[in-house]
Scaffold this motif. Sequence first.
Motif, mmCIF file in Angstrom:
data_model
loop_
_atom_site.group_PDB
_atom_site.id
_atom_site.type_symbol
_atom_site.label_atom_id
_atom_site.label_comp_id
_atom_site.label_asym_id
_atom_site.label_seq_id
_atom_site.Cartn_x
_atom_site.Cartn_y
_atom_site.Cartn_z
ATOM 1 N N ASP A 144 53.359 23.690 39.927
ATOM 2 C CA ASP A 144 52.346 22.987 39.143
ATOM 3 C C ASP A 144 50.935 23.260 39.640
ATOM 4 O OD1 ASP A 144 54.502 21.985 37.820
ATOM 5 O OD2 ASP A 144 54.443 20.018 38.813
ATOM 6 N N TYR A 145 50.779 23.514 40.925
ATOM 7 C CA TYR A 145 49.434 23.645 41.492
ATOM 8 C C TYR A 145 49.115 25.068 41.961
ATOM 9 C CZ TYR A 145 49.987 18.605 41.473
ATOM 10 O OH TYR A 145 50.209 17.309 41.080
ATOM 11 N N ASP A 146 50.024 25.672 42.729
ATOM 12 C CA ASP A 146 49.733 27.003 43.263
ATOM 13 C C ASP A 146 50.169 28.135 42.340
ATOM 14 O OD1 ASP A 146 52.455 26.948 43.472
ATOM 15 O OD2 ASP A 146 52.491 26.781 45.656
ATOM 16 N N LYS A 147 50.913 27.813 41.261
ATOM 17 C CA LYS A 147 51.349 28.779 40.251
ATOM 18 C C LYS A 147 52.299 29.838 40.810
ATOM 19 C CE LYS A 147 48.696 26.658 37.397
ATOM 20 N NZ LYS A 147 49.256 25.730 36.397
ATOM 21 N N LYS A 148 52.880 29.575 41.995
ATOM 22 C CA LYS A 148 53.857 30.491 42.558
ATOM 23 C C LYS A 148 55.236 30.201 41.967
ATOM 24 C CE LYS A 148 51.465 31.008 46.977
ATOM 25 N NZ LYS A 148 51.574 30.829 48.463
ATOM 26 N N GLY A 204 51.538 24.590 31.645
ATOM 27 C CA GLY A 204 51.201 25.963 31.307
ATOM 28 C C GLY A 204 52.048 27.005 32.009
ATOM 29 N N ASN A 205 53.167 26.589 32.603
ATOM 30 C CA ASN A 205 54.066 27.512 33.290
ATOM 31 C C ASN A 205 55.352 27.716 32.507
ATOM 32 O OD1 ASN A 205 52.285 27.594 35.544
ATOM 33 N ND2 ASN A 205 53.165 25.661 36.282
ATOM 34 N N GLY A 206 55.989 28.861 32.734
ATOM 35 C CA GLY A 206 57.314 29.077 32.193
ATOM 36 C C GLY A 206 58.369 28.546 33.149
#
Length: 227
Positions: free
Chosen positions: A206-210, A185-187
């Motif tokens: 993948d986990y922290d969305k940073k 779900g990330n770019g």
Amino acid sequence: MQNQLEARLEKLEKQFGKSRKLNVILIAGILLSVLYGFKEKQALEDLKVKSITIADDYGKVYATIGGSSSSGGWLNLFDKSGNHTVWLTQMKEGGGYVGVKNLYGREVAAIGTQSDGDGYMDISDNNGYTRCWSGVDKNGGCSFTYNTSGYNTIYLGNGDRGYGGLVVYDNNHNTQAYVGGNNYGNGEIDLYNDYGRRVIFLGGGDYDKKGYLYTYDGYNTTGYFPR
């Protein structure tokens, strides 16, 4: 005797003149009836023919319309030089098809249906080789571009989970760059070397969305930011 013969001839001439006038009046009446009926209805109820050819006074053909039980209906258009320019017909698998030809008789644009019923558009160069194709694959809408050597250079489409992505290839179909979403779900943006191995990653964790930037030598991580 001569007077009687002249009298008969004069009588026949009068009868012929009356008959000719009657025929003219009858034909005119029929034409007026047809024209009046067309004007009232604005269209003929039915006109059935096997084919229609449209040509000028010199016999030069500009369009043909026809059909058969094996191929369905079709329409051909020709330019002023007699070149076949447009072809409207049925696909073998079913569905419609429109083909556009250049001055050399090569098809350079086509719109139709695929075997599964999905639509597509194919744009070709002046030699008839595909350079851009747009249609539908298993994940939705997609587009392909090809270079002059016939290699697929760009793909624009959807991933298995519905995210969009742009992929750039070299002449050996090795991935050179990717811009789009991923399964998490990330770019992300990925760059690859001549061997198709990733050397740069820029995207969300993948986990922290940073946001992260990673560099690789093609096999191992050589650096990342933030540390």
